[in-house]
Design a protein around this motif. Structure first.
Motif, PDB file in Angstrom:
ATOM      1  N   VAL A  52       0.846  -1.199   0.000  1.00  0.00           N
ATOM      2  CA  VAL A  52       0.000   0.000   0.000  1.00  0.00           C
ATOM      3  C   VAL A  52       0.881   1.249   0.000  1.00  0.00           C
ATOM      4  O   VAL A  52       0.552   2.245  -0.649  1.00  0.00           O
ATOM      5  N   GLN A  53       2.020   1.189   0.692  1.00  0.00           N
ATOM      6  CA  GLN A  53       2.944   2.324   0.669  1.00  0.00           C
ATOM      7  C   GLN A  53       3.394   2.606  -0.761  1.00  0.00           C
ATOM      8  O   GLN A  53       3.478   3.760  -1.183  1.00  0.00           O
ATOM      9  N   GLY A  54       3.642   1.564  -1.528  1.00  0.00           N
ATOM     10  CA  GLY A  54       3.995   1.740  -2.934  1.00  0.00           C
ATOM     11  C   GLY A  54       2.861   2.364  -3.726  1.00  0.00           C
ATOM     12  O   GLY A  54       3.083   3.220  -4.599  1.00  0.00           O
ATOM     13  N   GLN A  55       1.627   1.968  -3.423  1.00  0.00           N
ATOM     14  CA  GLN A  55       0.467   2.544  -4.111  1.00  0.00           C
ATOM     15  C   GLN A  55       0.277   4.013  -3.730  1.00  0.00           C
ATOM     16  O   GLN A  55      -0.128   4.831  -4.556  1.00  0.00           O
ATOM     17  N   VAL A  56       0.576   4.354  -2.466  1.00  0.00           N
ATOM     18  CA  VAL A  56       0.494   5.750  -2.031  1.00  0.00           C
ATOM     19  C   VAL A  56       1.507   6.592  -2.806  1.00  0.00           C
ATOM     20  O   VAL A  56       1.210   7.706  -3.254  1.00  0.00           O
ATOM     21  N   GLU A  57       2.703   6.057  -2.989  1.00  0.00           N
ATOM     22  CA  GLU A  57       3.727   6.785  -3.739  1.00  0.00           C
ATOM     23  C   GLU A  57       3.332   6.936  -5.212  1.00  0.00           C
ATOM     24  O   GLU A  57       3.551   7.992  -5.817  1.00  0.00           O
ATOM     25  N   ALA A  58       2.713   5.899  -5.782  1.00  0.00           N
ATOM     26  CA  ALA A  58       2.230   6.000  -7.163  1.00  0.00           C
ATOM     27  C   ALA A  58       1.113   7.042  -7.258  1.00  0.00           C
ATOM     28  O   ALA A  58       1.061   7.826  -8.222  1.00  0.00           O
ATOM     29  N   TYR A  59       0.233   7.078  -6.276  1.00  0.00           N
ATOM     30  CA  TYR A  59      -0.846   8.070  -6.222  1.00  0.00           C
ATOM     31  C   TYR A  59      -0.257   9.476  -6.152  1.00  0.00           C
ATOM     32  O   TYR A  59      -0.695  10.390  -6.846  1.00  0.00           O
ATOM     33  N   GLU A  60       0.779   9.632  -5.320  1.00  0.00           N
ATOM     34  CA  GLU A  60       1.411  10.947  -5.159  1.00  0.00           C
ATOM     35  C   GLU A  60       2.079  11.390  -6.459  1.00  0.00           C
ATOM     36  O   GLU A  60       2.047  12.564  -6.820  1.00  0.00           O
ATOM     37  N   MET A  61       2.674  10.468  -7.186  1.00  0.00           N
ATOM     38  CA  MET A  61       3.288  10.812  -8.471  1.00  0.00           C
ATOM     39  C   MET A  61       2.248  11.280  -9.488  1.00  0.00           C
ATOM     40  O   MET A  61       2.495  12.182 -10.278  1.00  0.00           O
ATOM     41  N   GLU A  62       1.086  10.645  -9.443  1.00  0.00           N
ATOM     42  CA  GLU A  62       0.049  10.977 -10.423  1.00  0.00           C
ATOM     43  C   GLU A  62      -0.720  12.244 -10.059  1.00  0.00           C
ATOM     44  O   GLU A  62      -1.013  13.072 -10.920  1.00  0.00           O
ATOM     45  N   PHE A  63      -1.047  12.428  -8.783  1.00  0.00           N
ATOM     46  CA  PHE A  63      -1.904  13.551  -8.370  1.00  0.00           C
ATOM     47  C   PHE A  63      -1.158  14.642  -7.593  1.00  0.00           C
ATOM     48  O   PHE A  63      -1.760  15.638  -7.199  1.00  0.00           O
ATOM     49  N   HIS A  64       0.140  14.467  -7.325  1.00  0.00           N
ATOM     50  CA  HIS A  64       0.983  15.432  -6.612  1.00  0.00           C
ATOM     51  C   HIS A  64       0.466  15.768  -5.220  1.00  0.00           C
ATOM     52  O   HIS A  64       0.659  16.876  -4.718  1.00  0.00           O
ATOM     53  N   THR A  65      -0.210  14.839  -4.611  1.00  0.00           N
ATOM     54  CA  THR A  65      -0.667  14.954  -3.229  1.00  0.00           C
ATOM     55  C   THR A  65      -0.862  13.554  -2.682  1.00  0.00           C
ATOM     56  O   THR A  65      -1.040  12.602  -3.437  1.00  0.00           O
ATOM     57  N   TYR A  66      -0.822  13.427  -1.372  1.00  0.00           N
ATOM     58  CA  TYR A  66      -1.034  12.116  -0.756  1.00  0.00           C
ATOM     59  C   TYR A  66      -2.528  11.862  -0.587  1.00  0.00           C
ATOM     60  O   TYR A  66      -3.298  12.807  -0.365  1.00  0.00           O
ATOM     61  N   PRO A  67      -2.949  10.602  -0.689  1.00  0.00           N
ATOM     62  CA  PRO A  67      -4.370  10.316  -0.458  1.00  0.00           C
ATOM     63  C   PRO A  67      -4.729  10.545   1.007  1.00  0.00           C
ATOM     64  O   PRO A  67      -3.906  10.345   1.895  1.00  0.00           O
ATOM     65  N   ALA A  68      -5.970  10.960   1.240  1.00  0.00           N
ATOM     66  CA  ALA A  68      -6.415  11.226   2.607  1.00  0.00           C
ATOM     67  C   ALA A  68      -6.718   9.940   3.362  1.00  0.00           C
ATOM     68  O   ALA A  68      -6.621   9.900   4.586  1.00  0.00           O
ATOM     69  N   SER A  69      -7.081   8.893   2.639  1.00  0.00           N
ATOM     70  CA  SER A  69      -7.434   7.636   3.289  1.00  0.00           C
ATOM     71  C   SER A  69      -7.259   6.478   2.315  1.00  0.00           C
ATOM     72  O   SER A  69      -7.025   6.675   1.124  1.00  0.00           O
ATOM     73  N   VAL A  70      -7.419   5.288   2.840  1.00  0.00           N
ATOM     74  CA  VAL A  70      -7.360   4.089   2.007  1.00  0.00           C
ATOM     75  C   VAL A  70      -8.526   4.076   1.034  1.00  0.00           C
ATOM     76  O   VAL A  70      -8.391   3.629  -0.109  1.00  0.00           O
ATOM     77  N   ASN A  71      -9.674   4.608   1.461  1.00  0.00           N
ATOM     78  CA  ASN A  71     -10.850   4.652   0.588  1.00  0.00           C
ATOM     79  C   ASN A  71     -10.569   5.459  -0.684  1.00  0.00           C
ATOM     80  O   ASN A  71     -11.080   5.138  -1.752  1.00  0.00           O
ATOM     81  N   GLU A  72      -9.757   6.489  -0.566  1.00  0.00           N
ATOM     82  CA  GLU A  72      -9.413   7.277  -1.750  1.00  0.00           C
ATOM     83  C   GLU A  72      -8.585   6.440  -2.732  1.00  0.00           C
ATOM     84  O   GLU A  72      -8.762   6.540  -3.941  1.00  0.00           O
ATOM     85  N   LEU A  73      -7.682   5.615  -2.209  1.00  0.00           N
ATOM     86  CA  LEU A  73      -6.920   4.703  -3.072  1.00  0.00           C
ATOM     87  C   LEU A  73      -7.853   3.718  -3.777  1.00  0.00           C
ATOM     88  O   LEU A  73      -7.661   3.400  -4.948  1.00  0.00           O
ATOM     89  N   VAL A  74      -8.849   3.226  -3.042  1.00  0.00           N
ATOM     90  CA  VAL A  74      -9.807   2.286  -3.618  1.00  0.00           C
ATOM     91  C   VAL A  74     -10.631   2.978  -4.699  1.00  0.00           C
ATOM     92  O   VAL A  74     -10.813   2.446  -5.798  1.00  0.00           O
ATOM     93  N   ASN A  75     -11.110   4.185  -4.403  1.00  0.00           N
ATOM     94  CA  ASN A  75     -11.951   4.914  -5.348  1.00  0.00           C
ATOM     95  C   ASN A  75     -11.216   5.269  -6.639  1.00  0.00           C
ATOM     96  O   ASN A  75     -11.807   5.300  -7.709  1.00  0.00           O
ATOM     97  N   LYS A  76      -9.926   5.535  -6.550  1.00  0.00           N
ATOM     98  CA  LYS A  76      -9.143   5.896  -7.737  1.00  0.00           C
ATOM     99  C   LYS A  76      -8.571   4.675  -8.456  1.00  0.00           C
ATOM    100  O   LYS A  76      -7.884   4.798  -9.452  1.00  0.00           O
ATOM    101  N   GLY A  77      -8.823   3.468  -7.926  1.00  0.00           N
ATOM    102  CA  GLY A  77      -8.412   2.248  -8.602  1.00  0.00           C
ATOM    103  C   GLY A  77      -7.005   1.774  -8.265  1.00  0.00           C
ATOM    104  O   GLY A  77      -6.468   0.906  -8.939  1.00  0.00           O
TER     105      GLY A  77
END
Length: 106
Positions: A52-77
């Motif tokens: 999940v830490q790797g997915q958070v870093e991928a999310y940050e690369m794409e959106f230039h911000t950290y997700p607020a919760s795990v649900n945000e990672l789920v919602n964005k796929g």
């Protein structure tokens, strides 16, 4: 049927002794297996947190911000909904700096 001395067979006593030994081995093995399953689940949770830490870093690369919760990672796929919890049943949390950890209070 007539048996001769050259034919070998198990006696009832020998069979009972073998069953007794197998039973004792099972009674010794079962507690060890259940004891290790908790440690296996905890190691699985550590691996999941790293993933999940790797997915958070991928999310940050794409959106230039950290997700607020795990649900945000789920919602964005970035995570599947069925995989939003650790194997030991604990939830995972993401702090404001993007650090993922296990929520041991759940």
């Amino acid at each position: 049927m007539k048996y001769t001395k050259s034919q070998k067979a198990f006696t009832l006593i020998e069979m009972l002794v073998v069953l007794l030994v197998i039973t004792i081995l099972i009674f010794v093995a079962i507690p060890n297996i259940t004891k290790h399953s908790k440690s296996i689940n905890n190691k699985g949770c550590e691996a999941f947190v790293n993933m999940v830490q790797g997915q958070v870093e991928a999310y940050e690369m794409e959106f230039h911000t950290y997700p607020a919760s795990v649900n945000e990672l789920v919602n964005k796929g970035f995570l599947q909904e069925s995989r939003a919890k650790c194997s030991n049943g604990n939830s995972i949390i993401i702090d404001k700096d993007g650090k993922v950890s296990e929520d041991k209070s759940s």
